[in-house]
Design a protein around this motif. Structure first.
Motif, PDB file in Angstrom:
ATOM      1  N   GLN A 187      15.508   8.188 -12.140  1.00 64.88           N
ATOM      2  CA  GLN A 187      14.939   6.896 -12.545  1.00 64.88           C
ATOM      3  C   GLN A 187      14.706   5.983 -11.348  1.00 64.88           C
ATOM      4  O   GLN A 187      14.244   4.859 -11.510  1.00 64.88           O
ATOM      5  CB  GLN A 187      15.860   6.189 -13.547  1.00 64.88           C
ATOM      6  CG  GLN A 187      15.892   6.837 -14.916  1.00 64.88           C
ATOM      7  CD  GLN A 187      16.752   8.095 -14.927  1.00 64.88           C
ATOM      8  OE1 GLN A 187      17.818   8.135 -14.323  1.00 64.88           O
ATOM      9  NE2 GLN A 187      16.279   9.132 -15.585  1.00 64.88           N
ATOM     10  N   GLY A 188      15.040   6.450 -10.132  1.00 70.56           N
ATOM     11  CA  GLY A 188      14.847   5.639  -8.936  1.00 70.56           C
ATOM     12  C   GLY A 188      15.988   4.690  -8.647  1.00 70.56           C
ATOM     13  O   GLY A 188      15.831   3.770  -7.844  1.00 70.56           O
ATOM     14  N   TYR A 204      10.982   2.516   5.272  1.00 71.32           N
ATOM     15  CA  TYR A 204      10.641   1.649   4.153  1.00 71.32           C
ATOM     16  C   TYR A 204      11.920   1.007   3.650  1.00 71.32           C
ATOM     17  O   TYR A 204      13.010   1.546   3.860  1.00 71.32           O
ATOM     18  CB  TYR A 204       9.981   2.500   3.051  1.00 71.32           C
ATOM     19  CG  TYR A 204       9.257   1.723   1.982  1.00 71.32           C
ATOM     20  CD1 TYR A 204       8.248   0.834   2.295  1.00 71.32           C
ATOM     21  CD2 TYR A 204       9.582   1.899   0.645  1.00 71.32           C
ATOM     22  CE1 TYR A 204       7.573   0.141   1.305  1.00 71.32           C
ATOM     23  CE2 TYR A 204       8.905   1.213  -0.351  1.00 71.32           C
ATOM     24  CZ  TYR A 204       7.905   0.323  -0.010  1.00 71.32           C
ATOM     25  OH  TYR A 204       7.237  -0.361  -0.988  1.00 71.32           O
ATOM     26  N   ASN A 205      11.806  -0.117   2.995  1.00 68.56           N
ATOM     27  CA  ASN A 205      12.993  -0.786   2.469  1.00 68.56           C
ATOM     28  C   ASN A 205      13.737   0.099   1.489  1.00 68.56           C
ATOM     29  O   ASN A 205      13.135   0.824   0.706  1.00 68.56           O
ATOM     30  CB  ASN A 205      12.612  -2.101   1.778  1.00 68.56           C
ATOM     31  CG  ASN A 205      12.606  -3.256   2.742  1.00 68.56           C
ATOM     32  OD1 ASN A 205      12.673  -3.080   3.945  1.00 68.56           O
ATOM     33  ND2 ASN A 205      12.515  -4.448   2.201  1.00 68.56           N
ATOM     34  N   THR A 247      11.882  -0.420  -4.368  1.00 74.05           N
ATOM     35  CA  THR A 247      11.055   0.009  -3.245  1.00 74.05           C
ATOM     36  C   THR A 247      11.138   1.533  -3.105  1.00 74.05           C
ATOM     37  O   THR A 247      10.380   2.252  -3.725  1.00 74.05           O
ATOM     38  CB  THR A 247      11.476  -0.727  -1.961  1.00 74.05           C
ATOM     39  OG1 THR A 247      12.897  -0.612  -1.800  1.00 74.05           O
ATOM     40  CG2 THR A 247      11.099  -2.194  -2.014  1.00 74.05           C
ATOM     41  N   SER A 248      12.062   2.028  -2.301  1.00 72.36           N
ATOM     42  CA  SER A 248      12.189   3.475  -2.115  1.00 72.36           C
ATOM     43  C   SER A 248      12.509   4.193  -3.420  1.00 72.36           C
ATOM     44  O   SER A 248      12.038   5.306  -3.663  1.00 72.36           O
ATOM     45  CB  SER A 248      13.279   3.788  -1.087  1.00 72.36           C
ATOM     46  OG  SER A 248      12.881   3.345   0.181  1.00 72.36           O
ATOM     47  N   ASN A 251       0.785  -1.235   0.000  1.00 71.52           N
ATOM     48  CA  ASN A 251       0.000   0.000   0.000  1.00 71.52           C
ATOM     49  C   ASN A 251       0.818   1.287   0.000  1.00 71.52           C
ATOM     50  O   ASN A 251       0.237   2.371   0.065  1.00 71.52           O
ATOM     51  CB  ASN A 251      -0.923   0.018   1.222  1.00 71.52           C
ATOM     52  CG  ASN A 251      -1.869  -1.154   1.230  1.00 71.52           C
ATOM     53  OD1 ASN A 251      -2.466  -1.481   0.220  1.00 71.52           O
ATOM     54  ND2 ASN A 251      -1.981  -1.816   2.366  1.00 71.52           N
ATOM     55  N   ALA A 252       2.131   1.208  -0.069  1.00 71.12           N
ATOM     56  CA  ALA A 252       2.979   2.394   0.093  1.00 71.12           C
ATOM     57  C   ALA A 252       2.631   3.506  -0.887  1.00 71.12           C
ATOM     58  O   ALA A 252       2.446   4.660  -0.477  1.00 71.12           O
ATOM     59  CB  ALA A 252       4.448   2.026  -0.044  1.00 71.12           C
ATOM     60  N   SER A 253       2.518   3.201  -2.157  1.00 71.51           N
ATOM     61  CA  SER A 253       2.264   4.274  -3.123  1.00 71.51           C
ATOM     62  C   SER A 253       0.890   4.906  -2.914  1.00 71.51           C
ATOM     63  O   SER A 253       0.728   6.117  -3.067  1.00 71.51           O
ATOM     64  CB  SER A 253       2.414   3.774  -4.563  1.00 71.51           C
ATOM     65  OG  SER A 253       1.505   2.745  -4.831  1.00 71.51           O
TER      66      SER A 253
END
Length: 99
Positions: A82-83, A37-38, A43-44, A21-23
């Protein structure tokens, strides 16, 4: 209540619940101010690339965290556009750096 007068509401969630549910949570009016958070690209990094995490560059500079947290510990808090973890803007401070 903390010494500073700041009221902290702590809410514990299971990792699986956060992962799923994070996003949605971070893209709402009820998003937490601080979360754990990881760390990682999937993930992050994904959340950072979607604009769901707050850029912490100003705070990192103001408090000198970039002088204290270096190398691989610093890499876990930085994500590019780009994460991808390891460079770019600061979006977190790893719990491994907290003393």
């Amino acid at each position: 209540m903390c010494e500073t007068g700041v009221k902290v509401e702590f809410e514990k969630k299971a990792f699986e619940q956060i992962r799923q549910n994070a996003s949605q949570v971070l893209n709402s009016d009820d998003a937490p101010d601080v979360t754990e958070y990881n760390k990682g690209n999937a993930t992050s990094g994904l959340l950072a690339s979607q604009g769901l995490l707050t850029n912490l560059n100003d705070y990192v500079s103001e408090y000198g965290w970039d002088k204290i947290i270096t190398g691989s510990l610093a890499d876990t808090g930085k994500y590019d556009e780009q994460g991808m973890m390891g460079s770019g803007d600061w979006y977190g401070i790893t719990t491994g750096a907290v003393k």
